[in-house]
Design a protein around this motif. Structure first.
Motif, short mmCIF file in Angstrom:
data_model
loop_
_atom_site.label_atom_id
_atom_site.label_comp_id
_atom_site.label_asym_id
_atom_site.label_seq_id
_atom_site.Cartn_x
_atom_site.Cartn_y
_atom_site.Cartn_z
N GLY A 1 0.82 -1.21 0.00
CA GLY A 1 0.00 0.00 0.00
C GLY A 1 0.85 1.25 0.00
N LEU A 2 0.30 2.31 0.59
CA LEU A 2 0.97 3.60 0.64
C LEU A 2 1.34 3.96 2.08
CD1 LEU A 2 -1.29 5.70 -1.78
CD2 LEU A 2 1.00 4.84 -2.25
N ALA A 3 2.46 4.63 2.22
CA ALA A 3 2.88 5.13 3.53
C ALA A 3 3.49 6.51 3.33
CB ALA A 3 3.90 4.19 4.17
N PRO A 4 3.24 7.45 4.25
CA PRO A 4 3.80 8.80 4.09
C PRO A 4 5.30 8.83 4.39
CG PRO A 4 2.63 8.65 6.17
CD PRO A 4 2.38 7.35 5.45
N THR A 5 6.00 9.66 3.66
CA THR A 5 7.39 9.93 3.99
C THR A 5 7.43 10.89 5.17
OG1 THR A 5 7.50 11.84 2.53
CG2 THR A 5 8.04 9.68 1.56
N GLU A 6 8.64 11.21 5.64
CA GLU A 6 8.75 12.19 6.72
C GLU A 6 8.19 13.54 6.28
OE1 GLU A 6 12.20 14.24 9.56
OE2 GLU A 6 12.71 12.57 8.21
N ALA A 7 8.48 13.91 5.03
CA ALA A 7 7.94 15.16 4.50
C ALA A 7 6.42 15.10 4.41
CB ALA A 7 8.55 15.45 3.13
N GLY A 8 5.89 13.94 4.01
CA GLY A 8 4.44 13.78 3.91
C GLY A 8 3.76 13.88 5.25
N THR A 9 4.39 13.31 6.27
CA THR A 9 3.83 13.37 7.61
C THR A 9 3.77 14.81 8.11
OG1 THR A 9 4.69 11.17 8.12
CG2 THR A 9 4.13 12.58 9.99
N SER A 10 4.78 15.60 7.77
CA SER A 10 4.80 17.01 8.16
C SER A 10 3.81 17.83 7.33
CB SER A 10 6.22 17.56 8.01
OG SER A 10 6.25 18.94 8.28
N PHE A 11 3.68 17.46 6.05
CA PHE A 11 2.83 18.22 5.13
C PHE A 11 1.35 18.05 5.44
CE2 PHE A 11 0.39 18.34 1.14
CZ PHE A 11 0.72 19.60 0.66
N TYR A 12 0.95 16.84 5.86
CA TYR A 12 -0.46 16.50 5.97
C TYR A 12 -1.26 17.41 6.90
CZ TYR A 12 -4.67 14.00 7.31
OH TYR A 12 -5.97 13.68 7.61
N PRO A 13 -0.85 17.62 8.18
CA PRO A 13 -1.70 18.43 9.06
C PRO A 13 -1.85 19.86 8.59
CG PRO A 13 0.41 17.94 10.11
CD PRO A 13 0.32 17.09 8.89
N ARG A 14 -0.79 20.42 7.97
CA ARG A 14 -0.89 21.79 7.47
C ARG A 14 -1.85 21.87 6.28
NH1 ARG A 14 4.34 21.07 9.31
NH2 ARG A 14 5.27 22.82 10.46
N ALA A 15 -1.75 20.88 5.38
CA ALA A 15 -2.63 20.87 4.22
C ALA A 15 -4.08 20.68 4.66
CB ALA A 15 -2.22 19.74 3.27
N ARG A 16 -4.30 19.80 5.64
CA ARG A 16 -5.66 19.57 6.11
C ARG A 16 -6.25 20.84 6.72
NH1 ARG A 16 -6.85 15.54 11.01
NH2 ARG A 16 -6.07 17.36 12.12
N ARG A 17 -5.41 21.56 7.50
CA ARG A 17 -5.90 22.80 8.10
C ARG A 17 -6.27 23.83 7.03
NH1 ARG A 17 -5.76 24.84 13.01
NH2 ARG A 17 -4.45 23.15 13.78
N MET A 18 -5.47 23.91 5.96
CA MET A 18 -5.78 24.85 4.88
C MET A 18 -7.13 24.53 4.25
SD MET A 18 -2.02 25.11 3.12
CE MET A 18 -2.64 26.00 1.71
N ILE A 19 -7.37 23.25 4.02
CA ILE A 19 -8.64 22.84 3.42
C ILE A 19 -9.81 23.15 4.35
CG2 ILE A 19 -9.98 20.84 2.64
CD1 ILE A 19 -7.31 19.63 1.69
N GLU A 20 -9.65 22.85 5.65
CA GLU A 20 -10.71 23.13 6.60
C GLU A 20 -11.02 24.62 6.67
OE1 GLU A 20 -9.28 21.39 10.18
OE2 GLU A 20 -10.04 19.37 9.70
N GLU A 21 -9.97 25.45 6.67
CA GLU A 21 -10.19 26.89 6.73
C GLU A 21 -10.86 27.40 5.46
OE1 GLU A 21 -6.45 28.65 7.66
OE2 GLU A 21 -6.55 28.12 9.78
#
Length: 249
Positions: free
Chosen positions: A10-30
């Motif tokens: 399957g898929l697994a996030p890289t270290e950069a992906g793990t850092s990117f995800y919460p910021r991207a999610r917050r942008m979408i929510e806002e």
């Protein structure tokens, strides 16, 4: 920058992906929240609000009142991150953190939501055995449970009108967690200096009692802390408003 690693499993996030995800999610929510506000629909909240809080405070003052909040906002989910450490709000995608004491970072986006006075607290059986202190100086002869996370440590200054008296507590038990402090006081090990945030229900029920109430100590303040550089989202503001109402008494 690679954000995901693909494998046969399957898929697994890289270290950069793990850092990117919460910021991207917050942008979408806002962005979604901005659309709802523009449509005049911001009164109907939906989605998830992530709240960071200390374990004991949440157990005493948040979790018992959650049914009321959930009933008021049926479209919302609440995720509580209960840890006594201070989490990185941006890294962990937290909408709101509840913190007590002195906040040292001037860049924090904070709002004071409650305040409790520090009190000298112990069980009635402890005071029956050891005597009730009549002045702060009498505390020197008492066994104290020392809460090591209090910014004042073991030394406290009491005031009454123009009078001022400084006292250093002493005791053989030192504890770094509020739940442990409560258990030690309930066991009759000694008295402690703490607030209604830590012993509110027991002060009301009489399981513990407060003495030297005609003297005052520096209060403990509770703050709502939001991610730096961002406006608090509507869900976080609604939760803080609800908590303020719960803590009024």
């Amino acid at each position: 920058m690679r954000l995901l690693l693909r494998s046969t499993r399957g898929l697994a996030p890289t270290e950069a992906g793990t850092s990117f995800y919460p910021r991207a999610r917050r942008m979408i929510e806002e962005a979604d929240e901005a659309v709802l506000a523009a449509r005049g629909a911001a009164t109907t909240l939906s989605g998830r609000v992530r709240v960071s809080a200390a374990v004991c405070f949440a157990r005493l003052h948040i979790v018992p009142k959650l049914p009321l909040f959930l009933a008021e906002h049926p479209g919302l989910e609440v995720e509580l991150l209960l840890e006594d450490r201070k989490v990185d709000l941006v890294e962990e995608g937290v909408d709101l953190a509840l913190r007590m004491g002195t906040l040292t970072d001037p860049a924090m986006n904070v709002r004071k939501i409650a305040e409790q006075r520090r009190r000298v607290i112990a069980t009635p059986s402890y005071f029956e055995r050891s005597g009730i202190p009549q002045t702060p100086a009498d505390l020197i002869g008492h066994e104290a449970v020392i809460y090591t996370r209090d910014a004042y440590g073991e030394a406290f200054t009491f005031t009454r009108g123009t009078d001022e008296m400084s006292v250093a507590l002493s005791g053989r038990v030192r504890i770094s967690a509020t739940d442990g402090l409560r258990a030690a006081v309930f066991a009759g090990i000694g008295l402690s200096i703490a607030s209604g945030f830590a012993f509110g229900p027991e002060l009301k029920s009489g399981k513990v009692m407060s003495v030297l109430d005609d003297w005052t100590l520096p209060p403990i303040e509770l703050f709502a802390v939001y991610p730096s550089g961002r406006m608090a989202n509507t869900k976080a503001r609604a939760f803080v408003s609800f908590l303020e109402d719960c803590l009024k008494d």
